[in-house]
Design an enzyme around this catalytic site. Sequence first.
Site, short mmCIF file in Angstrom:
data_model
loop_
_atom_site.label_atom_id
_atom_site.label_comp_id
_atom_site.label_asym_id
_atom_site.label_seq_id
_atom_site.Cartn_x
_atom_site.Cartn_y
_atom_site.Cartn_z
N GLU A 44 67.28 52.81 34.89
CA GLU A 44 68.53 52.12 35.22
C GLU A 44 69.59 53.13 35.66
O GLU A 44 69.52 54.32 35.29
CB GLU A 44 69.00 51.37 33.96
CG GLU A 44 70.30 50.61 34.14
CD GLU A 44 70.57 49.62 33.00
OE1 GLU A 44 69.86 49.65 31.98
OE2 GLU A 44 71.50 48.80 33.16
N ASN A 193 68.90 39.66 35.07
CA ASN A 193 68.53 40.38 33.84
C ASN A 193 69.39 39.86 32.68
O ASN A 193 70.60 39.68 32.85
CB ASN A 193 68.80 41.88 34.01
CG ASN A 193 68.71 42.65 32.70
OD1 ASN A 193 67.62 42.85 32.18
ND2 ASN A 193 69.86 43.05 32.15
N GLU A 194 68.76 39.62 31.56
CA GLU A 194 69.49 39.16 30.37
C GLU A 194 70.57 38.15 30.74
O GLU A 194 71.77 38.33 30.43
CB GLU A 194 70.05 40.36 29.57
CG GLU A 194 68.94 41.25 29.05
CD GLU A 194 69.34 42.26 27.98
OE1 GLU A 194 70.54 42.46 27.75
OE2 GLU A 194 68.43 42.86 27.38
N GLU A 316 61.68 45.14 28.69
CA GLU A 316 62.47 46.14 27.98
C GLU A 316 61.99 46.19 26.54
O GLU A 316 62.05 45.18 25.83
CB GLU A 316 63.97 45.80 28.02
CG GLU A 316 64.59 46.08 29.37
CD GLU A 316 66.11 45.92 29.41
OE1 GLU A 316 66.77 46.19 28.39
OE2 GLU A 316 66.61 45.52 30.48
N GLN A 365 63.83 53.84 28.24
CA GLN A 365 63.73 53.97 29.67
C GLN A 365 63.02 55.28 30.03
O GLN A 365 62.71 56.05 29.13
CB GLN A 365 65.12 53.94 30.27
CG GLN A 365 65.87 52.62 30.02
CD GLN A 365 67.10 52.46 30.91
OE1 GLN A 365 67.39 53.23 31.80
NE2 GLN A 365 67.88 51.40 30.63
#
Length: 513
Positions: A44, A193-194, A316, A365
Site C-alpha cells: 500500500e 476496500n473495507e 489482509e 504487507q
Amino acid sequence: MKKFTFLFSMLFIFTMIVAQDKIVVNADLGTTIINKNIYGHFAEHLGKSIYGGIYVGEGNTKIPNTAGVRNDIIDALRTLKIPNLRWPGGCFADTYHWRDGIGPKSERPSMLNVWWGGVTENNSFGTHDFLNLCKEIGAEPYLAGNVGSGTVQELADWVKYVNFPEGSGPMTQLRAQNGQKEPWNVTYWGVGNEAWGCGGNMKPEYYANIYKQYATFMASTNDKPIFKIASGANSDDLNWTEVLMRDIPKEMVDGLALHHYSVIDWSKKSSATNFSEADYFTTLKRAWKMEELVTKHSTIMDKYDPQKKIALVVDEWGGWYEVEPGTNPSFLYQQNTMRDAMIAGISLNIFNNHATRVRMANLAQTVNVLQAVILTNEEKMLLTPTYHVLEMFNVHQDATLLPTVLKSSDYENGQDKIQAISTSASKDKNGKTHISVVNIDPNKNHDIILEVRGEKITKVTGRILVSAKIQDHNTFESPKKIIPVIFKDFQITNNGIKFTMPPASVLVIEAIQ
Ligand code: AHR
C-alpha cells in the site's frame, strides 16, 4: 513407595517438557488444488512501503534499481515466488485517483495521503510503475479500485486503460501516449476496500448495491475475463458476508474478501519485540481465530454458492503491533520476530486446508509495514522470519492438497489453552509430498509421529526455522540470525516417521516414495 514417587515425578517432569502428537496424511485422497494465490502479498502507499521501501526512484540514489525499484527487493520477491501483489491499498485505494499517477512524472499532481500520516504523495509511483514491477517479479497484479471517493466512470476507465487492446478508444490511446501500446491484461480487481470502514462506512445492503453498479461497468474483453473481488467482512462480521452473498448475483462476483489481523487489543497493542509470553499467547490465539472465521464465512457462502464458484479472498491478514519506538505512528513500521513466523505458519496451513473455498490471500504487507517480509534501512535490507516461512511454504503453491488428521496437544497459558501444532500437506506435480508443521508452544518439544497413508515413504528431508527465543528477530546488524536450516532428525519406523519439533518452530518436510 519412595521409588514409586520418584518414577512418578520423573514421568511428570518428562510430560511437562515433551508432548506427543500425531499427524496422518492421506496421500491417496487429494482432490483439491491449493491455489498459489493463497501466497499473495499487499503493498500500500503507506509509510515506507512504496517510497523509501520498494521504490527509490530513478534519480538521485546510490541504491541499485530497475526503473526505480530496488534490485535487492526484486530478487528477494522473485525467490519468494509471490503469485500476486495487491496495490495501491488498503484505505489508500479509496482515495486514489489513478489518472494522477500516469504520464510524465514531473507533471503529476501531488496529494496528501490522508489515511497514513498526511504526508505528500507525489504520485511518482503509479499504474505503469506498479504493473512493470509485477512483471519484473513474476507476480500477477491485483488492483484495488476506488469506490469510496471515486466514480463508476473512473474505475471503468482504469479497467480500459489497463486491459483493452490497442486502438479501442481514448483510454488505450492515452496508454499508448504514455509509452505502453500493449495491454497488461490484469485479471484481479478489487471493488473498493473495507467498505464498512475507511472505504465509506457503508451498510452491507448499501455496498451490495454500489458493488453491482461498479461491477456492471468494469468491462472485460471477450477473451480475457476479469476476476472481481467484493470488499468483504471485518473479521467476524458474518452479517456482511450473508448480505453480500444474498444480494449480489453469483455471476457478478468472483471473490469475496475477508480481513483479519492478529492484534491483542486495538487500544493497547503489544510491542513487536518486547513482549511477554502472555502477549505471545493472545496474539497466537487471534491467529488461530482465522480457522473459525474461514469456516464460518465459508459456511455462509456454501448456503448461497454450494458449488463454491465464489472464492473467499483473505486479502489482509497478519500481526499488528505497536510501531517501533521513534518511528511515525502512522507508518505502521514494526519488527518481525519468531512470533510472526508462528502466525504465518498457522495462517498458511489454515488457508491450505480450506483450499476449496480460500483461493487467494494477501499478507499485510510486503515491505516496511505491519507483518512485512522485507525491512529496509537506506541501502540495507533484511528478510524477516515471516519471509522465510513463506519461502519454505511455497512448495504448496498449485500442489494437490492432501487431507490430514491431526492429534495435537495444547499449549497452555494460565487458565487458557490453544492447539499447539498446526499442519497441512500437499503433493506437487513431481509427486513429492510436502508436510508443513508448526509448533507454537514456546516451552515444550513436541514429539510427532507422522503417518503417510497410501504411500511407502523411503526418504525424508526437511528445513526448519527456529531460534532460542520467541522474541528473536533479524536486524540490520545481524540480518541472518534467523534463517531456515536443513533438518535431518527423522526416524522412519513401522509406525510412521518420528521427529521432534523444538519449541516455537516451523518445519517443512519433503517425503519421497
Ligand atoms: O493494512 C493496513 C490497513 O489495514 C489497510 O489500509 C486497511 O485496509 C486495513 O484496515
